[in-house]
Design an enzyme around this catalytic site. Sequence first.
Site, PDB file in Angstrom:
ATOM      1  N   ARG A  18       0.946  -1.118  -0.158  1.00  0.00           N
ATOM      2  CA  ARG A  18       0.024  -0.039   0.030  1.00  0.00           C
ATOM      3  C   ARG A  18       0.876   1.307  -0.005  1.00  0.00           C
ATOM      4  O   ARG A  18       1.885   1.237   0.781  1.00  0.00           O
ATOM      5  CB  ARG A  18      -0.909   0.025   1.142  1.00  0.00           C
ATOM      6  CG  ARG A  18      -1.549   1.278   1.403  1.00  0.00           C
ATOM      7  CD  ARG A  18      -2.656   1.223   2.312  1.00  0.00           C
ATOM      8  NE  ARG A  18      -2.947   2.410   3.149  1.00  0.00           N
ATOM      9  CZ  ARG A  18      -3.190   3.550   2.589  1.00  0.00           C
ATOM     10  NH1 ARG A  18      -3.753   3.796   1.490  1.00  0.00           N
ATOM     11  NH2 ARG A  18      -3.404   4.863   3.552  1.00  0.00           N
TER      12      ARG A  18
ATOM     13  N   ASP B  73      -1.408  15.467   6.047  1.00  0.00           N
ATOM     14  CA  ASP B  73      -1.866  16.462   6.764  1.00  0.00           C
ATOM     15  C   ASP B  73      -1.696  16.396   8.117  1.00  0.00           C
ATOM     16  O   ASP B  73      -1.216  15.177   8.561  1.00  0.00           O
ATOM     17  CB  ASP B  73      -3.423  16.588   6.697  1.00  0.00           C
ATOM     18  CG  ASP B  73      -4.186  15.343   6.705  1.00  0.00           C
ATOM     19  OD1 ASP B  73      -4.320  14.852   5.648  1.00  0.00           O
ATOM     20  OD2 ASP B  73      -4.461  14.877   7.912  1.00  0.00           O
TER      21      ASP B  73
HETATM   22  N1  HPA Z   1      -7.898  10.777   8.495  1.00  0.00           N
HETATM   23  C1  HPA Z   1      -7.935   9.530   7.977  1.00  0.00           C
HETATM   24  N2  HPA Z   1      -7.234   9.041   7.000  1.00  0.00           N
HETATM   25  C2  HPA Z   1      -6.453   9.986   6.385  1.00  0.00           C
HETATM   26  C3  HPA Z   1      -6.257  11.127   6.917  1.00  0.00           C
HETATM   27  C4  HPA Z   1      -6.705  11.583   8.021  1.00  0.00           C
HETATM   28  O1  HPA Z   1      -6.673  12.846   8.661  1.00  0.00           O
HETATM   29  N3  HPA Z   1      -5.270  11.735   5.950  1.00  0.00           N
HETATM   30  C5  HPA Z   1      -5.070  11.043   5.152  1.00  0.00           C
HETATM   31  N4  HPA Z   1      -5.685   9.722   5.176  1.00  0.00           N
END
Ligand code: HPA
Length: 236
Positions: free
Chosen positions: A88, A205
């Site tokens: 993945r 993020d």
């Molecule tokens: N939450 C869940 N899955 C994700 C996030 C998140 O903040 N960012 C990238 N994939």
Amino acid sequence: MPTPHNEAKKGQIAPVVLMPGDPLRAQYIAQTYLQDVEPFNRVRNMYGYTGTYKGKRISVMASGMGMPSIGIYSYELYKDYDVETILRIGTCGGYTQDLHVSDLLIVDSAWSESSYAMVQSGDIESIQYPDPKTNEILKNCADEQGIDYKTIRIHSSDVFYHEDDSAQLEAMENGCVAVEMESFALFHNAKQLHRKAACLCTVSDSFVHQEELTSSQREKEMDKMFVLALESAILL
Ligand code: HPA
């Protein structure tokens, strides 16, 4: 022998499959990095391609988002298409101060509150693991390429939009430093079907830093992860 979700014929999919969540990323990887590319799936736009990378036959197919989605596609790849290893290559949110946007993570375990494993096979473990040898290959390859990474436990969540932070806190109490939505189901399916899985994630993020990447920075960081996955796939 096609499935309801994958129109590939047996033999069209390589033993090693790179699996981003986003179908357009699967298309981008195939177009950018693979030679002699043959598309094998268009059902639900969950694109899949097989080609060669430095002479090694490799497939790339999207998983979609969340455990039900990766659960279906990975199960069929292992069971119906004799895939040996799924890598993945995804994105995640960073929970902690020391994780920053664009960091590359190698997942050494996935904790989840999800019922996926229990419902799939009666497995009540809340932590699922990648194949340790595949992880060693990823780490050695990253070291050779001079690519920095952190080895972490990830929270595989069933929910993206939470009303409060209780799920995050519980995950952090269980050692998780970042969150995504797929690894737990993938690792479980690999274990159940005696196949291999691993996960690389780029932090897209942060829950603590106000950080944003421009789209070209984001692409560059994702490319670093794709190259690490491809270089490692040569050794699988
Ligand atoms: N939450 C869940 N899955 C994700 C996030 C998140 O903040 N960012 C990238 N994939």
